[in-house]
Design a protein around this motif. Sequence first.
Motif, PDB file in Angstrom:
ATOM      1  N   LEU A  49      -4.344 -23.294  10.296  1.00 22.05           N
ATOM      2  CA  LEU A  49      -2.640 -23.304  10.047  1.00 22.05           C
ATOM      3  C   LEU A  49      -1.664 -24.251  10.852  1.00 22.05           C
ATOM      4  N   PHE A 276       0.899 -12.808   3.569  1.00 22.29           N
ATOM      5  CA  PHE A 276       0.019 -13.904   4.123  1.00 22.29           C
ATOM      6  C   PHE A 276      -1.300 -13.565   4.911  1.00 22.29           C
ATOM      7  N   CYS A 280      -5.070 -14.747   3.750  1.00 23.58           N
ATOM      8  CA  CYS A 280      -5.879 -15.566   4.642  1.00 23.58           C
ATOM      9  C   CYS A 280      -7.404 -14.600   4.666  1.00 23.58           C
ATOM     10  N   TYR A 299      -2.896 -20.162   0.874  1.00 21.97           N
ATOM     11  CA  TYR A 299      -1.598 -20.601   0.417  1.00 21.97           C
ATOM     12  C   TYR A 299      -1.606 -20.201  -1.109  1.00 21.97           C
ATOM     13  N   ARG A 300      -2.327 -20.597  -1.875  1.00 22.36           N
ATOM     14  CA  ARG A 300      -2.405 -20.211  -3.633  1.00 22.36           C
ATOM     15  C   ARG A 300      -2.410 -18.566  -3.617  1.00 22.36           C
ATOM     16  N   TYR A 302      -1.618 -16.647  -1.487  1.00 24.99           N
ATOM     17  CA  TYR A 302      -0.045 -16.079  -1.017  1.00 24.99           C
ATOM     18  C   TYR A 302       0.894 -16.210  -1.898  1.00 24.99           C
TER      19      TYR A 302
END
Length: 308
Positions: A49, A276, A280, A299-300, A302
Amino acid sequence: MILTITVNPAVDKSTSTEKLVAEKKMRCTEMVVEAGGGGINVSKALSRLGAPNKAIITSGGINGMQLEKCLQEAGIQYFAVPIHGDTRENVVLLETSSNSQYRLVLPGPTLSAKVEDAILDALASIQEKPEMIIASGSLPPGFAPGFYARVASYSQRNGIRCIIDCSGEPLLLAARAGVYLLKPNLNELSQLAGRDHLETDQVLGAAKQLLHEGRCEVVVVSMGPQGALMVTPGSHLLVPAPTVKKISTVGAGDSMVAGMAYQLMKNESLENMIRFGIACGTAATMQPGTKLFDPADAYRLYGWLQQQ
């Protein structure tokens, strides 16, 4: 900078074969070798990250040398406390015909109280004060169950937010010492609340009890397919887990901790923190073996959770 502590690391070896058959030779794919253990997995995830971090580990023997080589190749900064005996190793085997995963966890060497003191000395010697300390994973044979409580007390004395991710008596003692965030599953929450079992409608009350007793400032209860429940003194939020094709659960919990710590480091809201973290952790289950998560997947997921 986030500091992770792994007192019982492992060399993780993963491979796959079409079908497990007793008494027969099974042709496997090439073995993948990586550094493993709770705190190390958190450091690896934080590095993916882009979060600055450093790991304190124990290391010994040939396996310890291989462990450190893996960390160096992964670009993880670390401080190794030397031990007698070999660092342990784990084997993960995937049966591709059934998508069943078999995890062989080997014991580590018995360590003395001197190693406990050496780890805490290493913690105190780090010149750059960390924003957060994350102690994660099992304790090795020989360690006192109150070791993580000592880490929690050190964090409190120095004004550092502390996250402890473990189970059993070490978790109970660390909670009594007081930490910033606890991430129990339902069984661990039952233990912390002094109960044999918790029904779904009792989870929120048990988490609030921990806050009332001063065990922590934030509770995040992992609830499996239901997602996770975040509880603070003034609010609570249940975030569902996205539905994905699960391949491996290795490192999912550590990835969740890393995701939450990353958001805390960026001073994001606690609501974004848990979303988040779940993203993950879920993304890690989409990867084979011990590969943790692809940031693009995290991220998708999230983004999807923010719209719910």
